[in-house]
Design an enzyme around this catalytic site. Structure first.
Site, PDB file in Angstrom:
ATOM      1  N   ASP A  49       0.820  -1.208   0.000  1.00  0.00           N
ATOM      2  CA  ASP A  49       0.000   0.000   0.000  1.00  0.00           C
ATOM      3  C   ASP A  49       0.856   1.262   0.000  1.00  0.00           C
ATOM      4  O   ASP A  49       2.052   1.226   0.304  1.00  0.00           O
ATOM      5  CB  ASP A  49      -0.927   0.010   1.215  1.00  0.00           C
ATOM      6  CG  ASP A  49      -0.175   0.000   2.546  1.00  0.00           C
ATOM      7  OD1 ASP A  49       0.853  -0.704   2.647  1.00  0.00           O
ATOM      8  OD2 ASP A  49      -0.599   0.703   3.480  1.00  0.00           O
TER       9      ASP A  49
ATOM     10  N   GLU B 254       0.238  -1.227   5.734  1.00  0.00           N
ATOM     11  CA  GLU B 254       1.400  -0.789   6.520  1.00  0.00           C
ATOM     12  C   GLU B 254       1.284   0.688   6.853  1.00  0.00           C
ATOM     13  O   GLU B 254       1.646   1.126   7.951  1.00  0.00           O
ATOM     14  CB  GLU B 254       2.683  -1.067   5.731  1.00  0.00           C
ATOM     15  CG  GLU B 254       3.965  -0.917   6.549  1.00  0.00           C
ATOM     16  CD  GLU B 254       4.572   0.469   6.519  1.00  0.00           C
ATOM     17  OE1 GLU B 254       5.574   0.690   7.222  1.00  0.00           O
ATOM     18  OE2 GLU B 254       4.067   1.345   5.786  1.00  0.00           O
TER      19      GLU B 254
END
Length: 382
Positions: A79, A140
């Protein structure tokens, strides 16, 4: 060794695939296909059911050609932060950049591209290696959500490396802090601000008084604290009866972290009581610290790999957390490694092309160096 055009093309492909944190489905599916084509067995865990993100974590396993080598793993995240939709990357004067309206996404797509190119080189050059795993996390950038909900039964590694830090290739983050998030609500008493303010208790004033008494910012070499969010009140003519504050504390020393958290909690509560208000405080310990030295095998292997690619190793510490914190806390010794990206989380983010190439070299060197030690349970000679 590195096929630069192939590497750059794949990096750009990854960047152009939208993957803002919470919306990882497209990048997850793309990575699944790429990893399967490289010979990995790929499993997506069930973490999305717990996090609400667009995809789960990927755990990909490549069988080794050396039976007695340790199992190593690499971790990156799929991400990015916002604004990260419709990124238009360019390569100019040795740097990958966006058009200035979005981030670039080298955090952490540079790591992803380097890992896959490294495996291609491994196969093309028939480099002997042990079993290798990739742990590619979702979420994350949302407080390490993916790794915190990882199905650890899928991971079978002796040690590993996070390919996810700023600083040039050659930096080895051997220690990083734990983080605690402190969520506080102050309850005062509403009153008309012009007619009878003396009958009210301003929750904003209480919170402000408490914050003014706190030790914040840089506490010591290992510890920091910050007030990150403050909200209260409804109108200028109403004494505010409620204020919400979100703060944090970090330390590489968990005793110091607990002491700082206690100080902040007590200050909110004591000041609220003194002024006739009430404070509700909830503390969440988000992730653990980790600390390794040059006596630890994971650091030794990182140093050897950096030297192998012609760089000077720099073993250092960080003030930020990463998936390396969570994974080390699970019992998989992990250090985070610099890969050279710059100005991350901003629209001026850029990635030096030479550092991307060097990261691929580092991945291959880590695999080679890590294969030169006994497997788990065997005697290790320092």
């Amino acid at each position: 060794m590195v096929d630069q055009q192939r590497l750059f093309d794949e990096f750009i492909e990854l960047i152009k695939t939208d993957s803002e944190t919470g919306d990882e489905r497209a990048i997850c599916d793309l990575l699944k296909g790429k990893l399967a084509a490289l010979g990995f067995e790929v499993v997506e865990d069930d973490s999305a059911e717990k996090t609400g993100h667009g995809a789960g974590n990927l755990v990909a396993t490549l069988n080794g050609t050396l039976e007695d080598a340790p199992i190593i793993y690499f971790t990156c995240h799929m991400d990015t932060v916002a604004p990260g939709k419709g990124i238009k990357p360019t390569l100019k004067d040795g740097y990958f950049e966006s058009d200035g309206t979005t981030i670039l996404g080298s955090d952490d797509k540079a790591g992803l591209a380097a890992l896959m190119e490294g495996i291609r080189l491994l196969k093309e050059q028939n480099i002997p290696h042990g079993k290798i795993q990739f742990v590619i996390t979702a979420g994350e950038e949302s407080g390490l959500m993916g790794s915190r909900h990882l199905d650890t039964s899928l991971v079978d590694a002796d040690f590993g490396f996070a390919i996810d830090s700023n600083g040039p290739v050659g930096e080895i983050i051997a220690s990083a802090p734990a983080q605690a998030k402190i969520i506080t609500t102050i309850y005062g008493k509403a009153a008309h601000a012009g007619v009878n303010p003396e009958d009210g208790i301003s929750a904003i004033q209480v919170a402000s008084r408490a914050i003014s008494k706190m030790r914040l910012g840089r506490i010591d070499a290992e510890t920091t604290a910050n007030i990150g969010f403050f909200k209260g009140g409804t109108a200028s003519n109403v004494v505010p009866e409620k204020a919400e504050i979100i703060s944090e504390a970090r330390s590489r020393n968990e005793i110091k972290l607990k002491a700082q958290v206690k100080h902040m909690e007590q200050t909110f509560k004591e000041v609220a009581e003194e002024l006739g208000a009430r404070a509700e405080v909830e503390t969440r310990f988000m992730y653990p610290s980790y600390k390794f030295t040059e006596e630890d095998l994971v650091v030794q292997k990182a140093i050897a790999a950096v030297e192998k690619i012609g760089r000077t190793p720099k073993v250092t510490v960080s003030g930020g957390g990463s998936d390396a914190n969570v994974m080390s806390g699970y019992g998989f010794p992990t250090v985070n490694l610099g890969i050279g990206y710059e100005n991350i989380h901003t629209t001026s983010e850029r990635m030096p092309a030479k550092e991307l190439v060097k990261t691929v070299e580092l991945v291959v060197a880590l695999i080679e160096e890590s294969a030169n030690v006994p497997a788990k349970g065997a005697e290790v000679t320092p």
